[in-house]
Design a protein around this motif. Structure first.
Motif, PDB file in Angstrom:
ATOM      1  N   ALA A  29     -18.819 -40.212 -45.728  1.00 55.62           N
ATOM      2  CA  ALA A  29     -18.528 -39.960 -44.311  1.00 55.62           C
ATOM      3  C   ALA A  29     -18.629 -41.243 -43.497  1.00 55.62           C
ATOM      4  CB  ALA A  29     -19.474 -38.902 -43.763  1.00 55.62           C
ATOM      5  N   CYS A  30     -19.680 -42.017 -43.725  1.00 55.39           N
ATOM      6  CA  CYS A  30     -19.843 -43.276 -42.987  1.00 55.39           C
ATOM      7  C   CYS A  30     -18.746 -44.268 -43.333  1.00 55.39           C
ATOM      8  CB  CYS A  30     -21.215 -43.883 -43.276  1.00 55.39           C
ATOM      9  SG  CYS A  30     -22.582 -43.026 -42.501  1.00 55.39           S
ATOM     10  N   ALA A  31     -18.368 -44.306 -44.597  1.00 54.29           N
ATOM     11  CA  ALA A  31     -17.321 -45.241 -45.010  1.00 54.29           C
ATOM     12  C   ALA A  31     -15.967 -44.862 -44.406  1.00 54.29           C
ATOM     13  CB  ALA A  31     -17.230 -45.279 -46.530  1.00 54.29           C
ATOM     14  N   SER A  32     -15.745 -43.576 -44.202  1.00 55.18           N
ATOM     15  CA  SER A  32     -14.459 -43.156 -43.657  1.00 55.18           C
ATOM     16  C   SER A  32     -14.355 -43.387 -42.150  1.00 55.18           C
ATOM     17  CB  SER A  32     -14.214 -41.678 -43.966  1.00 55.18           C
ATOM     18  OG  SER A  32     -15.111 -40.871 -43.233  1.00 55.18           O
ATOM     19  N   ILE A  33     -15.476 -43.536 -41.474  1.00 53.68           N
ATOM     20  CA  ILE A  33     -15.460 -43.759 -40.026  1.00 53.68           C
ATOM     21  C   ILE A  33     -14.913 -45.146 -39.701  1.00 53.68           C
ATOM     22  CG2 ILE A  33     -16.930 -44.058 -37.985  1.00 53.68           C
ATOM     23  CD1 ILE A  33     -18.735 -41.880 -39.157  1.00 53.68           C
ATOM     24  N   GLY A  34     -15.345 -46.129 -40.461  1.00 54.98           N
ATOM     25  CA  GLY A  34     -14.920 -47.502 -40.200  1.00 54.98           C
ATOM     26  C   GLY A  34     -15.847 -48.165 -39.191  1.00 54.98           C
ATOM     27  N   GLY A  35     -15.818 -49.460 -39.164  1.00 50.93           N
ATOM     28  CA  GLY A  35     -16.680 -50.216 -38.259  1.00 50.93           C
ATOM     29  C   GLY A  35     -17.890 -50.764 -38.993  1.00 50.93           C
ATOM     30  N   MET A  36     -18.565 -51.715 -38.340  1.00 53.91           N
ATOM     31  CA  MET A  36     -19.686 -52.398 -38.977  1.00 53.91           C
ATOM     32  C   MET A  36     -20.929 -51.517 -39.084  1.00 53.91           C
ATOM     33  SD  MET A  36     -20.805 -54.958 -40.571  1.00 53.91           S
ATOM     34  CE  MET A  36     -19.669 -56.274 -40.341  1.00 53.91           C
ATOM     35  N   ALA A  37     -21.300 -50.806 -38.021  1.00 54.90           N
ATOM     36  CA  ALA A  37     -22.522 -49.991 -38.040  1.00 54.90           C
ATOM     37  C   ALA A  37     -22.451 -48.882 -39.093  1.00 54.90           C
ATOM     38  CB  ALA A  37     -22.803 -49.419 -36.659  1.00 54.90           C
ATOM     39  N   PRO A  38     -21.370 -48.094 -39.151  1.00 55.63           N
ATOM     40  CA  PRO A  38     -21.287 -47.079 -40.211  1.00 55.63           C
ATOM     41  C   PRO A  38     -21.280 -47.691 -41.615  1.00 55.63           C
ATOM     42  CG  PRO A  38     -19.724 -46.561 -38.489  1.00 55.63           C
ATOM     43  CD  PRO A  38     -20.268 -47.927 -38.196  1.00 55.63           C
ATOM     44  N   TYR A  39     -20.662 -48.854 -41.731  1.00 56.25           N
ATOM     45  CA  TYR A  39     -20.652 -49.538 -43.024  1.00 56.25           C
ATOM     46  C   TYR A  39     -22.074 -49.902 -43.453  1.00 56.25           C
ATOM     47  CZ  TYR A  39     -20.091 -53.206 -46.491  1.00 56.25           C
ATOM     48  OH  TYR A  39     -20.197 -53.964 -47.623  1.00 56.25           O
ATOM     49  N   LEU A  40     -22.862 -50.458 -42.537  1.00 46.61           N
ATOM     50  CA  LEU A  40     -24.240 -50.827 -42.864  1.00 46.61           C
ATOM     51  C   LEU A  40     -25.079 -49.598 -43.203  1.00 46.61           C
ATOM     52  CD1 LEU A  40     -24.909 -53.631 -40.240  1.00 46.61           C
ATOM     53  CD2 LEU A  40     -24.491 -53.883 -42.694  1.00 46.61           C
ATOM     54  N   VAL A  41     -24.899 -48.529 -42.444  1.00 43.05           N
ATOM     55  CA  VAL A  41     -25.623 -47.288 -42.745  1.00 43.05           C
ATOM     56  C   VAL A  41     -25.229 -46.769 -44.127  1.00 43.05           C
ATOM     57  CG1 VAL A  41     -25.893 -44.872 -42.059  1.00 43.05           C
ATOM     58  CG2 VAL A  41     -25.958 -46.660 -40.326  1.00 43.05           C
TER      59      VAL A  41
END
Length: 87
Positions: A38-50
């Motif tokens: 789910a976090c990877a599909s959102i995109g962006g740096m913060a979701p990527y780090l999470v």
């Protein structure tokens, strides 16, 4: 520690293999993987780090799961431990 103290302590502990804990562990791992996706599909740096932090937790949990299976303490049946230890 003498023998009687050791036996007293050992009798207080429960060494039975509990498959319920294994199922709960697998359920937690499933939700971790879903969270990473789910976090990877959102995109962006913060979701990527999470997602990377969650992935690290998943990898550690997967290793501990495999480690217990290899030692035969994960499931009461040996062949199940063998298969889960390889995964």
């Amino acid at each position: 520690m003498n023998r009687s103290t050791y036996l007293s302590l050992r009798n207080q502990l429960d060494f039975t293999k509990q498959t319920r804990k294994t199922r709960v562990h697998l359920l937690h791992d499933f939700f971790l993987v879903c969270g990473v996706a789910a976090c990877a599909s959102i995109g962006g740096m913060a979701p990527y780090l999470v997602s990377q932090i969650m992935l690290a937790f998943f990898c550690f949990r997967a290793f501990s799961f495999m480690h217990e299976a290899v030692h035969g303490t994960l499931h009461p049946r040996g062949p199940v431990n063998d298969r889960l230890g390889i995964i």
